[in-house]
Design a protein around this motif. Structure first.
Motif, PDB file in Angstrom:
ATOM      1  N   THR A  24       0.811  -1.206   0.000  1.00 32.04           N
ATOM      2  CA  THR A  24       0.000   0.000   0.000  1.00 32.04           C
ATOM      3  C   THR A  24       0.847   1.259   0.000  1.00 32.04           C
ATOM      4  N   LEU A  25       2.156   1.071  -0.035  1.00 30.43           N
ATOM      5  CA  LEU A  25       3.022   2.232  -0.100  1.00 30.43           C
ATOM      6  C   LEU A  25       2.952   2.860  -1.477  1.00 30.43           C
ATOM      7  N   GLU A  26       3.299   4.123  -1.562  1.00 28.99           N
ATOM      8  CA  GLU A  26       3.287   4.797  -2.849  1.00 28.99           C
ATOM      9  C   GLU A  26       4.532   4.411  -3.625  1.00 28.99           C
ATOM     10  N   LEU A  27       4.342   3.866  -4.823  1.00 31.57           N
ATOM     11  CA  LEU A  27       5.461   3.423  -5.644  1.00 31.57           C
ATOM     12  C   LEU A  27       5.870   4.527  -6.608  1.00 31.57           C
ATOM     13  N   ASN A  28       7.151   4.593  -6.889  1.00 27.85           N
ATOM     14  CA  ASN A  28       7.637   5.446  -7.948  1.00 27.85           C
ATOM     15  C   ASN A  28       8.736   4.710  -8.680  1.00 27.85           C
ATOM     16  N   GLU A  29       9.287   5.296  -9.650  1.00 24.52           N
ATOM     17  CA  GLU A  29      10.226   4.599 -10.513  1.00 24.52           C
ATOM     18  C   GLU A  29      11.499   4.224  -9.776  1.00 24.52           C
ATOM     19  N   GLU A  30      11.879   5.004  -8.727  1.00 22.67           N
ATOM     20  CA  GLU A  30      13.120   4.687  -8.050  1.00 22.67           C
ATOM     21  C   GLU A  30      12.948   3.588  -7.022  1.00 22.67           C
ATOM     22  N   ASP A  31      11.717   3.440  -6.491  1.00 21.15           N
ATOM     23  CA  ASP A  31      11.488   2.467  -5.430  1.00 21.15           C
ATOM     24  C   ASP A  31      11.400   1.055  -5.985  1.00 21.15           C
ATOM     25  N   GLU A  32      11.926   0.121  -5.213  1.00 19.08           N
ATOM     26  CA  GLU A  32      11.784  -1.284  -5.549  1.00 19.08           C
ATOM     27  C   GLU A  32      11.359  -1.990  -4.263  1.00 19.08           C
ATOM     28  N   VAL A  33      10.070  -2.200  -4.109  1.00 26.40           N
ATOM     29  CA  VAL A  33       9.511  -2.688  -2.860  1.00 26.40           C
ATOM     30  C   VAL A  33       9.872  -4.153  -2.659  1.00 26.40           C
ATOM     31  N   GLU A  34      10.366  -4.465  -1.458  1.00 32.43           N
ATOM     32  CA  GLU A  34      10.698  -5.851  -1.141  1.00 32.43           C
ATOM     33  C   GLU A  34       9.420  -6.663  -1.034  1.00 32.43           C
ATOM     34  N   ASN A  35       9.439  -7.858  -1.603  1.00 34.65           N
ATOM     35  CA  ASN A  35       8.267  -8.713  -1.565  1.00 34.65           C
ATOM     36  C   ASN A  35       8.712 -10.167  -1.613  1.00 34.65           C
ATOM     37  N   SER A  36       7.745 -11.073  -1.522  1.00 35.60           N
ATOM     38  CA  SER A  36       8.044 -12.501  -1.511  1.00 35.60           C
ATOM     39  C   SER A  36       8.630 -12.941  -2.850  1.00 35.60           C
ATOM     40  N   LYS A  37       9.467 -13.967  -2.790  1.00 36.78           N
ATOM     41  CA  LYS A  37      10.050 -14.519  -4.009  1.00 36.78           C
ATOM     42  C   LYS A  37       9.078 -15.458  -4.727  1.00 36.78           C
ATOM     43  N   ILE A  38       7.976 -15.820  -4.076  1.00 42.65           N
ATOM     44  CA  ILE A  38       6.984 -16.718  -4.662  1.00 42.65           C
ATOM     45  C   ILE A  38       5.919 -15.889  -5.363  1.00 42.65           C
ATOM     46  N   GLU A  39       5.724 -16.128  -6.666  1.00 41.75           N
ATOM     47  CA  GLU A  39       4.857 -15.273  -7.475  1.00 41.75           C
ATOM     48  C   GLU A  39       3.429 -15.224  -6.956  1.00 41.75           C
ATOM     49  N   ALA A  40       2.836 -16.378  -6.661  1.00 41.87           N
ATOM     50  CA  ALA A  40       1.446 -16.387  -6.200  1.00 41.87           C
ATOM     51  C   ALA A  40       1.289 -15.625  -4.889  1.00 41.87           C
ATOM     52  N   VAL A  41       2.283 -15.708  -4.023  1.00 37.64           N
ATOM     53  CA  VAL A  41       2.241 -14.975  -2.758  1.00 37.64           C
ATOM     54  C   VAL A  41       2.337 -13.475  -3.018  1.00 37.64           C
ATOM     55  N   ARG A  42       3.200 -13.069  -3.938  1.00 33.67           N
ATOM     56  CA  ARG A  42       3.305 -11.654  -4.282  1.00 33.67           C
ATOM     57  C   ARG A  42       1.982 -11.102  -4.794  1.00 33.67           C
ATOM     58  N   LEU A  43       1.249 -11.941  -5.516  1.00 29.66           N
ATOM     59  CA  LEU A  43       0.017 -11.478  -6.142  1.00 29.66           C
ATOM     60  C   LEU A  43      -1.123 -11.255  -5.155  1.00 29.66           C
ATOM     61  N   VAL A  44      -1.123 -11.947  -4.036  1.00 28.55           N
ATOM     62  CA  VAL A  44      -2.314 -11.904  -3.175  1.00 28.55           C
ATOM     63  C   VAL A  44      -2.063 -11.526  -1.723  1.00 28.55           C
ATOM     64  N   VAL A  45      -0.821 -11.599  -1.224  1.00 29.65           N
ATOM     65  CA  VAL A  45      -0.579 -11.365   0.200  1.00 29.65           C
ATOM     66  C   VAL A  45      -0.037  -9.955   0.413  1.00 29.65           C
ATOM     67  N   PRO A  46      -0.759  -9.097   1.150  1.00 31.65           N
ATOM     68  CA  PRO A  46      -0.269  -7.740   1.410  1.00 31.65           C
ATOM     69  C   PRO A  46       0.997  -7.753   2.265  1.00 31.65           C
ATOM     70  N   ILE A  47       1.832  -6.725   2.122  1.00 25.97           N
ATOM     71  CA  ILE A  47       3.041  -6.605   2.945  1.00 25.97           C
ATOM     72  C   ILE A  47       2.908  -5.406   3.879  1.00 25.97           C
ATOM     73  N   THR A  48       1.735  -5.262   4.435  1.00 26.16           N
ATOM     74  CA  THR A  48       1.468  -4.218   5.429  1.00 26.16           C
ATOM     75  C   THR A  48       0.916  -4.854   6.691  1.00 26.16           C
ATOM     76  N   ASP A  49       0.945  -4.118   7.787  1.00 22.72           N
ATOM     77  CA  ASP A  49       0.453  -4.646   9.050  1.00 22.72           C
ATOM     78  C   ASP A  49       0.025  -3.500   9.955  1.00 22.72           C
ATOM     79  N   GLU A  50      -0.936  -3.799  10.846  1.00 22.89           N
ATOM     80  CA  GLU A  50      -1.353  -2.880  11.896  1.00 22.89           C
ATOM     81  C   GLU A  50      -1.200  -3.592  13.239  1.00 22.89           C
TER      82      GLU A  50
END
Length: 764
Positions: A24-50
């Protein structure tokens, strides 16, 4: 596509749909957000928390108890039913969300104090974490405990009933012993990103959709529908449709259409019947026979599984049946766990048991020996192939990864992003798990000794050791592929040699050895869901144990009620002529107890007998992955690891664990979703697959629940409603049901004859 290219693709997907890049962070061309190495997980699991959201609340305790009781009763009810149903967790998710939000509006904010523990009746809005935790507790409760097989078999076939306290302790200890193991194995089977535990992904999408989290606020479906509107429309459609195969026309669940060409021919019956035969080319229009998992489980794993079913029941069984291999036709049914004498008459082990239910060797050896059906023996062969293949496959293809993940699991710089987000929560201390394991082990030994289950204390220790040794390879394969073998056959084989002539000891050893591994993996899968959903680990531990207590008590109550009312049908060789009730599951369990426990593998698989070949299953399973691994070194561009002998052998041993139904429909769905859509329409797949799977599964579960409560006498016999008799809903001919019979077929799939056969009368 390289990992970097995949990440760039996901960025574009985020920019286009504002959802499935998982951030949910704002992306721009310089940012490369860290995420899971598993494609299906990247597609559906958010990387935010409260982290401020509270998971264990008053609403959690109330709603998990309410739905846990309902789920455990319904699941146990279906354990004895011909039409396999289940209590969908998605129904719980929907109903608990409605009730939870309602409680948040009307409950006072006063404190409730019990002893030294205090909590608010209303801590604020109903949040996603307490919602998920309710689902986990209820899913734990809503299973038929494996110990029910012991209690059902001894009650039905030995007329021996353990009292309520001993039964409940037996159920709870068999369910909980594996929880202590999970504390150690979570480092290797939960924390690494490769350990996906695929069933969790659909729940992640569902929870985020229903709570309208940031990733889902702007997501629109077809025709501009919201996520939940889309869900309810397809859920309602499935609900309406399922009344046909589940109630009005159960034949649509068993469409053995090739058998209709010559329904009273024995060869056609044995090969094409989905109820008693191989079910070749059989169709099912019941979604519960297909299931939403076909839409998202890895395609290679599904094809291995369905390939095993086709090889075992569409090729091997018909050849054996037509050629009458090992005189398979003299046992009447091609698929049955019942034991027979050499002349084809039914064997009753009760005639050879001592008062303590151990085998009287002199009495048995003085008479004709018992034997099993050829397909039942092959089932044991396939099970040995699957177990040995699992160990070897994991070592060959994933051994290095597991060793490398040792460092990842303890917090290296390569730790998975979701694990990093979980570091704000205190972990469950290792001491908790160790103490819990020792307490459950002590109670297990106690219940075996006090209630004369024939299993010695040292036998209980051996059962636990087997679970420890084999859980890592089985858990790794299950987490990675979605499929894995169980320890039920290997445990009964080992106990058969350790404690021959003791059928109750064999069932108990099998239950503790198998369930220690199974329940450990259940907790591991939920721990992974907790990581995806960012739920505190200690809350997860409490939720699991709470669900186990609820399920154990109400599994037992339901079992007693059904056995008391349906005992004659459950023990009958012919089954229920109305096609509703079945004792297939306890019969299979009891059949194995006779083979490995009472009679012993030394007799049943002796070197001079027909079935000594079953032990070669270990060799076959161990060698094939090594050959595939060698081929992968020679031709590394071929994905040899996807040819998984464990999953293939699991498909070949589909019966006696279930009926051979839904294969054709499952293959079609798997190819559409996991081949065509996933490869060529990935945006559509990522957007619709998991929510559609949840909608269809929930609709089917709603139907089963409605029928159980309002039409099948689930609450009261006064609510019992019989569906009208017509060509898709008939009662087979039976001497006790002459006045209602309207078909001379052996089963509801219109195969076989209860009277005259055109050829090959099995009763002559």
């Amino acid at each position: 596509m390289t990992e970097k290219q995949e990440l760039e693709y996901d960025k574009g997907l985020y920019a286009e749909e504002k959802a499935y890049a998982g951030d949910t962070l704002e992306l721009n061309e310089e940012d490369e957000v860290e995420n899971s190495k598993i494609e299906a997980v990247r597609l559906v699991v958010p990387i935010t928390d409260e982290p401020s959201l509270q998971a264990i609340t008053f609403r959690f305790w109330v709603l998990s108890l309410f739905f846990g009781v309902i789920g455990s009763v319904i699941t146990q009810f279906y354990y004895y039913r011909v039409a396999v149903g289940y209590f969908s967790i998605y129904f719980v998710n929907l109903a608990s969300y409605a009730l939870g939000t309602g409680m948040a509006k009307i409950l006072p904010k006063s404190q409730l104090t019990i002893g030294g523990y205090s909590m608010s009746l209303n801590p604020g809005p109903f949040n996603i974490k307490e919602h998920c935790l309710i689902g986990i507790a209820v899913s734990t409760a809503s299973s038929s405990a494996y110990a029910i097989d012991i209690l059902s078999a001894t009650d039905l076939f030995l007329n021996h009933r353990i009292n309520a306290f001993g039964s409940i302790v037996l159920i709870i200890t068999t369910q909980c012993l594996g929880y202590g193991m999970a504390g150690t194995l979570r480092k290797y089977l939960v924390y690494p990103a490769e350990m996906v535990w695929w069933g969790n992904l659909v729940q992640v999408v569902f929870y985020n959709a229903i709570h309208n989290t940031d990733e889902f606020k702007t997501k629109k479906m077809v025709r501009g529908w919201s996520y939940m509107k889309y869900f309810w429309i397809f859920c309602g459609g499935a609900f309406v449709w399922e009344f046909i195969p589940q109630f009005l026309g159960p034949m649509f669940n068993f469409l053995s259409w090739p058998c209709w060409i010559k329904p009273f021919d024995m060869n056609m019956w044995g090969i094409f019947s989905t109820l008693t035969g191989g079910g070749v080319l059989g169709l099912s229009l019941d979604w519960t026979s297909i299931g939403g998992a076909t839409m998202w489980l890895p395609l290679a794993s599904q094809l291995c599984n369905y390939g095993g079913v086709i090889l075992g029941y569409w090729i091997i069984l018909p050849i054996m049946w037509v050629k009458n291999t090992w005189e398979i036709k003299k046992f009447v049914y091609p698929l049955t766990p019942t034991l027979f004498y050499g002349n084809g008459s039914v064997f009753h082990v009760q005639d050879y048991l001592n008062p303590d239910y151990s085998l009287n060797d002199e009495l048995y050896d003085a008479g004709p020996p018992a034997t099993m059906t050829p397909m039942y023996a092959l089932g044991f062969f396939y099970s040995f192939v699957a177990l040995a293949g699992c160990v070897t496959h994991v070592i060959c293809f994933h051994g290095k990864d597991i060793l490398r993940n040792w460092k990842m699991a303890v917090g290296s710089k390569d730790d998975d992003i979701h694990n990093k987000l979980m570091k704000v929560y205190p972990e469950v201390p290792q001491l908790w798990y160790a103490a819990f394991y020792l307490v459950m082990l002590g109670l297990s030994i106690m219940v075996c000794e006090v209630y004369e289950l024939q299993l010695t204390w040292w036998g209980m220790i051996v059962a636990g050791i087997i679970g420890w040794i084999l859980t890592i390879p089985i858990g790794a394969m299950t987490a990675i592929t979605g499929f894995g073998p169980g320890l039920n056959v290997i445990t009964e084989l080992i106990c058969g040699y350790m404690l021959p002539g003791k059928p109750i000891a064999n069932m108990t050893f099998k239950c503790y050895g198998y369930m220690a591994s199974y329940q450990c993996m259940t907790l591991l899968a939920d721990l992974k869901l907790g990581i995806y959903m960012k739920i505190p680990p200690r809350a997860m531990f409490v939720s699991q144990f709470w669900g186990t207590l609820i399920g154990g008590v109400f599994n037992y109550v339901t079992m007693i009620a059904i056995i008391n009312s349906e005992r004659e049908v459950l023990t009958s060789l012919q089954g229920d002529p109305a096609g509703l009730w079945t004792g297939a599951s306890p019969k299979v369990f009891w059949g194995s107890a006779q083979i490995y426990g009472a009679l012993g593998p030394q007799r049943m698989f002796s070197t001079d007998g027909d079935y000594s070949f079953v032990y070669y299953g270990f060799l076959v399973g161990a060698v094939i992955p090594i050959i595939l691994w060698g081929l992968s070194k020679k031709w590394p561009n071929v994905s040899w690891e996807k040819f998984n002998i464990t999953i293939i052998a699991g498909g070949m041993s589909a019966y006696p664990n279930g009926y051979i139904t839904g294969i054709v429909g499952s293959i079609i769905i798997a190819f559409i979703w996991q081949f065509w859509l996933f490869r060529y329409h990935k945006n559509w797949w990522s957007k619709y697959t998991f929510i559609l799977s949840a909608a269809l599964d929930t609709g089917a579960a709603f139907t089963g629940l409605f029928i159980f409560i309002f039409l099948s006498g689930g609450i009261s016999e006064k609510l019992l409603v019989n569906a009208p008799s017509w060509w898709a809903n008939y009662i087979a001919f039976d001497p006790n049901y002459n006045e209602t019979a309207n078909g001379g077929y052996m089963g509801i799939d219109r195969c076989g004859s209860t009277g005259l056969w055109d050829s090959g009368n099995p009763y002559q």
